[in-house]
Design a protein around this motif. Sequence first.
Motif, mmCIF file in Angstrom:
data_model
loop_
_atom_site.group_PDB
_atom_site.id
_atom_site.type_symbol
_atom_site.label_atom_id
_atom_site.label_comp_id
_atom_site.label_asym_id
_atom_site.label_seq_id
_atom_site.Cartn_x
_atom_site.Cartn_y
_atom_site.Cartn_z
ATOM 1 N N GLU A 9 0.854 -1.192 0.037
ATOM 2 C CA GLU A 9 -0.024 -0.085 0.067
ATOM 3 C C GLU A 9 0.879 1.329 -0.233
ATOM 4 O OE1 GLU A 9 -2.852 2.547 -0.250
ATOM 5 O OE2 GLU A 9 -2.938 0.493 -0.958
ATOM 6 N N LEU A 10 1.925 1.283 0.753
ATOM 7 C CA LEU A 10 2.988 2.276 0.753
ATOM 8 C C LEU A 10 3.355 2.640 -0.762
ATOM 9 C CD1 LEU A 10 4.677 2.180 4.201
ATOM 10 C CD2 LEU A 10 3.161 3.884 3.374
ATOM 11 N N THR A 11 3.753 1.355 -1.436
ATOM 12 C CA THR A 11 4.196 1.555 -2.667
ATOM 13 C C THR A 11 2.998 2.194 -3.685
ATOM 14 O OG1 THR A 11 5.781 -0.388 -2.430
ATOM 15 C CG2 THR A 11 5.254 0.062 -4.803
ATOM 16 N N HIS A 12 1.972 1.825 -3.453
ATOM 17 C CA HIS A 12 0.774 2.295 -4.358
ATOM 18 C C HIS A 12 0.733 3.827 -4.070
ATOM 19 C CE1 HIS A 12 -3.806 2.422 -4.868
ATOM 20 N NE2 HIS A 12 -3.296 2.699 -5.852
ATOM 21 N N LEU A 13 0.657 4.223 -2.579
ATOM 22 C CA LEU A 13 0.425 5.544 -2.416
ATOM 23 C C LEU A 13 1.631 6.577 -2.864
ATOM 24 C CD1 LEU A 13 -1.127 7.795 -0.937
ATOM 25 C CD2 LEU A 13 0.120 7.367 1.067
ATOM 26 N N ALA A 14 3.038 5.771 -3.092
ATOM 27 C CA ALA A 14 3.873 6.573 -3.418
ATOM 28 C C ALA A 14 3.885 6.762 -4.959
ATOM 29 C CB ALA A 14 5.092 5.847 -3.353
ATOM 30 N N ASP A 48 9.154 9.484 -2.977
ATOM 31 C CA ASP A 48 10.624 8.675 -2.752
ATOM 32 C C ASP A 48 10.507 8.200 -1.467
ATOM 33 O OD1 ASP A 48 11.038 9.208 -5.381
ATOM 34 O OD2 ASP A 48 12.677 10.813 -4.887
ATOM 35 N N LEU A 49 10.137 8.945 -0.417
ATOM 36 C CA LEU A 49 10.317 8.581 0.899
ATOM 37 C C LEU A 49 9.369 7.425 1.280
ATOM 38 C CD1 LEU A 49 10.007 10.828 4.213
ATOM 39 C CD2 LEU A 49 8.848 8.887 3.964
ATOM 40 N N LEU A 50 8.130 7.435 0.656
ATOM 41 C CA LEU A 50 7.315 6.315 0.958
ATOM 42 C C LEU A 50 7.761 5.019 0.130
ATOM 43 C CD1 LEU A 50 3.740 8.207 0.100
ATOM 44 C CD2 LEU A 50 4.508 7.198 2.502
ATOM 45 N N PHE A 51 8.395 5.111 -1.064
ATOM 46 C CA PHE A 51 8.947 3.835 -1.530
ATOM 47 C C PHE A 51 9.910 3.562 -0.520
ATOM 48 C CE2 PHE A 51 7.858 5.532 -6.039
ATOM 49 C CZ PHE A 51 6.977 4.181 -6.275
ATOM 50 N N GLY A 52 10.817 4.352 -0.243
ATOM 51 C CA GLY A 52 11.983 3.912 0.729
ATOM 52 C C GLY A 52 11.496 3.049 1.843
ATOM 53 N N LEU A 76 6.626 -1.208 -12.674
ATOM 54 C CA LEU A 76 5.709 0.143 -12.343
ATOM 55 C C LEU A 76 6.490 1.173 -12.983
ATOM 56 C CD1 LEU A 76 4.758 0.123 -8.546
ATOM 57 C CD2 LEU A 76 3.072 0.034 -10.298
ATOM 58 N N CYS A 77 7.693 1.379 -12.953
ATOM 59 C CA CYS A 77 8.289 2.619 -13.578
ATOM 60 C C CYS A 77 8.242 2.336 -15.259
ATOM 61 C CB CYS A 77 9.577 2.756 -12.864
ATOM 62 S SG CYS A 77 9.729 3.312 -11.421
ATOM 63 N N ALA A 78 8.617 1.276 -15.764
ATOM 64 C CA ALA A 78 8.607 0.805 -17.108
ATOM 65 C C ALA A 78 7.251 1.099 -17.706
ATOM 66 C CB ALA A 78 9.033 -0.492 -17.253
ATOM 67 N N GLY A 79 6.308 0.603 -16.922
ATOM 68 C CA GLY A 79 4.907 0.610 -17.578
ATOM 69 C C GLY A 79 4.368 2.282 -17.647
ATOM 70 N N GLN A 80 4.929 3.034 -16.547
ATOM 71 C CA GLN A 80 4.670 4.474 -16.708
ATOM 72 C C GLN A 80 5.153 5.098 -17.925
ATOM 73 O OE1 GLN A 80 1.980 5.655 -14.597
ATOM 74 N NE2 GLN A 80 2.227 7.352 -16.023
ATOM 75 N N ILE A 81 6.695 4.717 -18.058
ATOM 76 C CA ILE A 81 7.332 5.385 -19.027
ATOM 77 C C ILE A 81 6.777 5.188 -20.456
ATOM 78 C CG2 ILE A 81 9.637 5.227 -20.445
ATOM 79 C CD1 ILE A 81 10.995 4.666 -17.562
ATOM 80 N N THR A 105 -0.269 -1.341 -13.703
ATOM 81 C CA THR A 105 -1.354 -1.522 -12.784
ATOM 82 C C THR A 105 -1.376 -2.750 -12.298
ATOM 83 O OG1 THR A 105 -2.570 0.364 -13.683
ATOM 84 C CG2 THR A 105 -3.651 -1.095 -12.327
ATOM 85 N N GLY A 106 -1.140 -3.868 -13.254
ATOM 86 C CA GLY A 106 -1.350 -5.196 -12.662
ATOM 87 C C GLY A 106 -0.537 -5.489 -11.992
ATOM 88 N N VAL A 107 0.924 -5.358 -12.049
ATOM 89 C CA VAL A 107 2.023 -5.847 -11.309
ATOM 90 C C VAL A 107 1.802 -5.756 -10.001
ATOM 91 C CG1 VAL A 107 3.604 -3.838 -11.380
ATOM 92 C CG2 VAL A 107 4.442 -6.364 -11.217
ATOM 93 N N LEU A 108 1.389 -4.307 -9.400
ATOM 94 C CA LEU A 108 1.197 -4.255 -8.119
ATOM 95 C C LEU A 108 -0.047 -4.882 -7.242
ATOM 96 C CD1 LEU A 108 2.233 -2.327 -5.854
ATOM 97 C CD2 LEU A 108 0.159 -0.694 -6.322
ATOM 98 N N ILE A 109 -1.072 -5.210 -8.013
ATOM 99 C CA ILE A 109 -2.205 -5.889 -7.360
ATOM 100 C C ILE A 109 -1.679 -7.469 -7.448
ATOM 101 C CG2 ILE A 109 -4.619 -6.670 -7.731
ATOM 102 C CD1 ILE A 109 -3.840 -3.770 -7.424
ATOM 103 N N ALA A 110 -0.943 -7.940 -8.481
ATOM 104 C CA ALA A 110 -0.182 -9.253 -8.454
ATOM 105 C C ALA A 110 0.570 -9.315 -7.256
ATOM 106 C CB ALA A 110 0.566 -9.280 -9.933
ATOM 107 N N THR A 111 1.389 -8.601 -7.052
ATOM 108 C CA THR A 111 2.443 -8.321 -5.820
ATOM 109 C C THR A 111 1.412 -8.744 -4.715
ATOM 110 O OG1 THR A 111 4.221 -7.597 -6.971
ATOM 111 C CG2 THR A 111 4.248 -7.371 -4.497
ATOM 112 N N ALA A 112 0.477 -7.931 -4.540
ATOM 113 C CA ALA A 112 -0.427 -8.088 -3.142
ATOM 114 C C ALA A 112 -0.964 -9.464 -3.170
ATOM 115 C CB ALA A 112 -1.562 -6.984 -3.303
#
Length: 257
Positions: A9-14, A48-52, A76-81, A105-112
Motif C-alpha cells: 500500500e505504501l508503494t501504491h501511495l507513492a 520517494d520517501l514512501l517507496f523507501g 511500475l516505472c517501465a509501464g509508466q514510461i 497497474t497489474g503488477v502491483l495487484i499481482a504482488t499484493a
Amino acid sequence: MVDAATGVELTHLASLYHDDVMDEATLRRGVASANAVYDNSTAILVGDLLFGRASEIIAGLGAEAVRIQAQTFVRLCAGQIQDDRQAPGDTEPMAYYLQVLADKTGVLIATAARYGAMFSGCTDEQVETLREYGELIGIVFQLSDDILDVTSEADDSGKTPGTDLREGVATLPVLYARADDSPANARLRELLAEPLTDDTLHAEALELLRAHPAIEQARAHTLRLADQAADLARRLPAGDARDALEALPLSVAQRSA
C-alpha cells in the motif's frame, strides 16, 4: 502479512504522488493533491520517501520478498514510461497497450495477491495462481477506468471525462474505433489521429466515441479478462475466500457498465 500489505500500500501511495505530478493533477480522491497543496518537488520527495519506507518494511520479510518488491518497482516505472509513449511502429498497438496496463497497474495487484498467498502458507502452485489472478484484476480495473474516461460525466473525484482523448492516449475504446475503417467512421478516425486540445473538436470526438460500437467492444474485452481471472480463482480450495475472489473480477469490470 500485515507488513507485506503495508509495503504494497505504501508503494501504491507513492506511485500516486508521482502520477499526480506527471499528470499535473489538482485533485486525488476528491481532495487537493499533494503537488497542488505544496509543490512538485515536495510531492516527488514524499513519494520517494514512501517507496523507501515500503522497501524498509519489506526487507524484514526476507530476500525473496525484497526481490519481488524490486521487480514490482521496475515494472511500475517501465509501464509508466511506456504509457507516455505511442506504440513503436513494429509493435501491435493492442498488445502494447495491454502490456502497459499489466506493468503500470497489474503488477502491483499481482504482488499484493502473491504476498498474501506466500505469507499465509499457500502452495507454490496457489501462489502462482494468485499472482496471475492479481495481474488480471489490475488490467481489468484499468480497462474499466479507461472506458469510464469516455462514458462518465464530470464529478468531484478529479477525473475529467475525455482526459485520455485530450492527451492522445490510445486506450481500448480508441483502438477499437481506429480499427473500424467503414466510411461512416471516417470523421471519428480523423479526430482520433491526434491529441484533441481544441475544446470543440474534443467534444465532437467524445460524442462520436460514446455512440460508437467500440465502447461495447471494449466492455466485452474487459469482461473476457474478468472471466479469466474468475476461472483462476476457481482453482483454489472452496470456501468464503474463494467465493469472494471469484466474484471480484466481475464487480471490477462492471464499473464501466
